[in-house]
Design a protein around this motif. Structure first.
Motif, PDB file in Angstrom:
ATOM      1  N   SER A  94      80.478  12.230   7.931  1.00 44.51           N
ATOM      2  CA  SER A  94      80.800  11.181   8.180  1.00 44.51           C
ATOM      3  C   SER A  94      79.738  10.290   8.008  1.00 44.51           C
ATOM      4  O   SER A  94      78.971  10.561   7.963  1.00 44.51           O
ATOM      5  CB  SER A  94      81.535  10.443   8.599  1.00 44.51           C
ATOM      6  OG  SER A  94      80.998  10.038  10.197  1.00 44.51           O
ATOM      7  N   ARG A  95      79.613   8.832   7.137  1.00 41.76           N
ATOM      8  CA  ARG A  95      78.338   8.111   7.265  1.00 41.76           C
ATOM      9  C   ARG A  95      78.240   6.298   7.582  1.00 41.76           C
ATOM     10  O   ARG A  95      79.431   6.053   7.963  1.00 41.76           O
ATOM     11  CB  ARG A  95      77.896   7.985   5.950  1.00 41.76           C
ATOM     12  CG  ARG A  95      77.949   7.757   4.915  1.00 41.76           C
ATOM     13  CD  ARG A  95      78.163   7.349   3.467  1.00 41.76           C
ATOM     14  NE  ARG A  95      78.965   6.602   2.302  1.00 41.76           N
ATOM     15  CZ  ARG A  95      78.239   6.249   1.612  1.00 41.76           C
ATOM     16  NH1 ARG A  95      76.891   5.995   1.323  1.00 41.76           N
ATOM     17  NH2 ARG A  95      79.079   5.529   0.526  1.00 41.76           N
ATOM     18  N   ASP A  96      77.383   5.964   7.939  1.00 43.68           N
ATOM     19  CA  ASP A  96      77.035   4.736   8.262  1.00 43.68           C
ATOM     20  C   ASP A  96      76.188   4.233   7.103  1.00 43.68           C
ATOM     21  O   ASP A  96      74.840   4.036   7.548  1.00 43.68           O
ATOM     22  CB  ASP A  96      77.089   4.519   9.539  1.00 43.68           C
ATOM     23  CG  ASP A  96      77.293   2.909  10.002  1.00 43.68           C
ATOM     24  OD1 ASP A  96      76.808   1.759   9.492  1.00 43.68           O
ATOM     25  OD2 ASP A  96      77.381   2.415  11.506  1.00 43.68           O
ATOM     26  N   ASN A  97      77.200   3.332   6.403  1.00 45.82           N
ATOM     27  CA  ASN A  97      75.264   1.982   4.849  1.00 45.82           C
ATOM     28  C   ASN A  97      74.296   2.054   6.407  1.00 45.82           C
ATOM     29  O   ASN A  97      73.840   1.277   6.262  1.00 45.82           O
ATOM     30  CB  ASN A  97      75.677   1.829   4.654  1.00 45.82           C
ATOM     31  CG  ASN A  97      76.852   2.502   3.716  1.00 45.82           C
ATOM     32  OD1 ASN A  97      75.921   4.401   3.476  1.00 45.82           O
ATOM     33  ND2 ASN A  97      77.631   2.320   2.412  1.00 45.82           N
ATOM     34  N   VAL A  98      74.658   0.367   6.762  1.00 46.10           N
ATOM     35  CA  VAL A  98      74.736  -0.074   7.580  1.00 46.10           C
ATOM     36  C   VAL A  98      73.519   0.531   9.031  1.00 46.10           C
ATOM     37  O   VAL A  98      72.579  -0.187   9.317  1.00 46.10           O
ATOM     38  CB  VAL A  98      75.601  -1.068   8.447  1.00 46.10           C
ATOM     39  CG1 VAL A  98      74.166  -2.205   9.348  1.00 46.10           C
ATOM     40  CG2 VAL A  98      77.027  -1.758   7.872  1.00 46.10           C
ATOM     41  N   LYS A  99      73.892   1.293   9.498  1.00 49.82           N
ATOM     42  CA  LYS A  99      72.398   2.055  10.368  1.00 49.82           C
ATOM     43  C   LYS A  99      71.965   3.170   9.834  1.00 49.82           C
ATOM     44  O   LYS A  99      71.563   3.656  10.174  1.00 49.82           O
ATOM     45  CB  LYS A  99      73.574   2.763  11.940  1.00 49.82           C
ATOM     46  CG  LYS A  99      74.513   1.441  12.076  1.00 49.82           C
ATOM     47  CD  LYS A  99      74.792   2.083  13.201  1.00 49.82           C
ATOM     48  CE  LYS A  99      75.941   1.436  14.911  1.00 49.82           C
ATOM     49  NZ  LYS A  99      76.273   2.556  15.340  1.00 49.82           N
ATOM     50  N   LYS A 100      71.965   3.104   8.339  1.00 45.54           N
ATOM     51  CA  LYS A 100      71.690   4.114   7.412  1.00 45.54           C
ATOM     52  C   LYS A 100      71.839   5.812   8.490  1.00 45.54           C
ATOM     53  O   LYS A 100      71.132   7.179   8.710  1.00 45.54           O
ATOM     54  CB  LYS A 100      69.934   3.907   7.136  1.00 45.54           C
ATOM     55  CG  LYS A 100      70.234   3.256   6.209  1.00 45.54           C
ATOM     56  CD  LYS A 100      68.550   2.884   6.065  1.00 45.54           C
ATOM     57  CE  LYS A 100      68.243   1.597   4.866  1.00 45.54           C
ATOM     58  NZ  LYS A 100      68.853   0.425   5.489  1.00 45.54           N
ATOM     59  N   THR A 101      72.697   6.219   8.696  1.00 47.95           N
ATOM     60  CA  THR A 101      72.873   7.414   9.309  1.00 47.95           C
ATOM     61  C   THR A 101      74.586   8.670   9.279  1.00 47.95           C
ATOM     62  O   THR A 101      75.444   7.590   8.942  1.00 47.95           O
ATOM     63  CB  THR A 101      73.141   6.973  11.299  1.00 47.95           C
ATOM     64  OG1 THR A 101      72.614   5.617  11.712  1.00 47.95           O
ATOM     65  CG2 THR A 101      73.503   8.320  12.474  1.00 47.95           C
ATOM     66  N   ILE A 102      74.509   9.381   9.055  1.00 50.97           N
ATOM     67  CA  ILE A 102      75.330  10.698   8.603  1.00 50.97           C
ATOM     68  C   ILE A 102      75.775  11.265   9.975  1.00 50.97           C
ATOM     69  O   ILE A 102      74.623  11.043  11.062  1.00 50.97           O
ATOM     70  CB  ILE A 102      75.175  11.118   7.697  1.00 50.97           C
ATOM     71  CG1 ILE A 102      73.524  12.515   7.708  1.00 50.97           C
ATOM     72  CG2 ILE A 102      74.760  10.611   6.945  1.00 50.97           C
ATOM     73  CD1 ILE A 102      73.764  13.439   7.179  1.00 50.97           C
ATOM     74  N   TYR A 103      76.789  11.328   9.880  1.00 50.49           N
ATOM     75  CA  TYR A 103      77.204  11.873  11.519  1.00 50.49           C
ATOM     76  C   TYR A 103      78.329  13.240  11.391  1.00 50.49           C
ATOM     77  O   TYR A 103      78.547  13.693   9.990  1.00 50.49           O
ATOM     78  CB  TYR A 103      78.506  11.311  12.497  1.00 50.49           C
ATOM     79  CG  TYR A 103      77.968   9.749  12.559  1.00 50.49           C
ATOM     80  CD1 TYR A 103      77.915   8.776  11.798  1.00 50.49           C
ATOM     81  CD2 TYR A 103      77.009   9.501  13.719  1.00 50.49           C
ATOM     82  CE1 TYR A 103      77.581   7.283  12.067  1.00 50.49           C
ATOM     83  CE2 TYR A 103      76.808   8.154  13.702  1.00 50.49           C
ATOM     84  CZ  TYR A 103      76.877   7.005  13.607  1.00 50.49           C
ATOM     85  OH  TYR A 103      76.294   5.805  13.895  1.00 50.49           O
TER      86      TYR A 103
END
Length: 127
Positions: A73-82
């Motif tokens: 998954s990804r979080d665009n705000v945090k620029k992070t994928i998990y």
């Protein structure tokens, strides 16, 4: 230039769960692939999971060996994928790497399409 930093690795018992994170200094473009790969001890690197994003649409794919157990998954705000890993098995023991692609036509499970790689984080699953 995109810098990727993985975190969340460690030791876990078989059947347990672990979540890896990959923080990116920037998303390459609005259309890109990001993925997770792993390299077990003494073996070649192999794909785990990847996603391809076009605008608001995201395509996700997984290696057969992790389908139903791992979730990317990804979080665009945090620029992070998990990478959420459940039902871990000893054969999941590996160094895990995240990767990013600036190729708008990238295939999310194709390693050669990726331009940027993290330094890796070790996951060890004991039986």
């Amino acid at each position: 230039q995109v810098r990727l930093v993985e975190s969340g690795g460690g030791s876990v018992q078989a059947g347990g769960s672990q979540r890896l994170s990959c923080a990116a200094s920037a998303w390459p473009y609005s259309t890109f692939c990001m993925g997770w790969f792993r390299q077990p001890p003494g073996k070649d690197r192999e794909v785990v999971a990847g996603l391809h994003t076009t605008g608001s649409s995201t395509y996700i794919d997984y290696a057969d060996s992790v389908k139903g157990r791992f979730t990317i998954s990804r979080d665009n705000v945090k620029k992070t994928i998990y990478l959420q890993m459940n039902s871990l098995q000893p054969e999941d023991t590996a160094s895990y790497y995240c990767a990013a692609s600036r190729n708008p036509y990238c295939a999310p499970l194709t390693a050669s399409h990726y331009n940027y790689w993290g330094q890796g984080t070790q996951v060890t699953v004991s039986s």
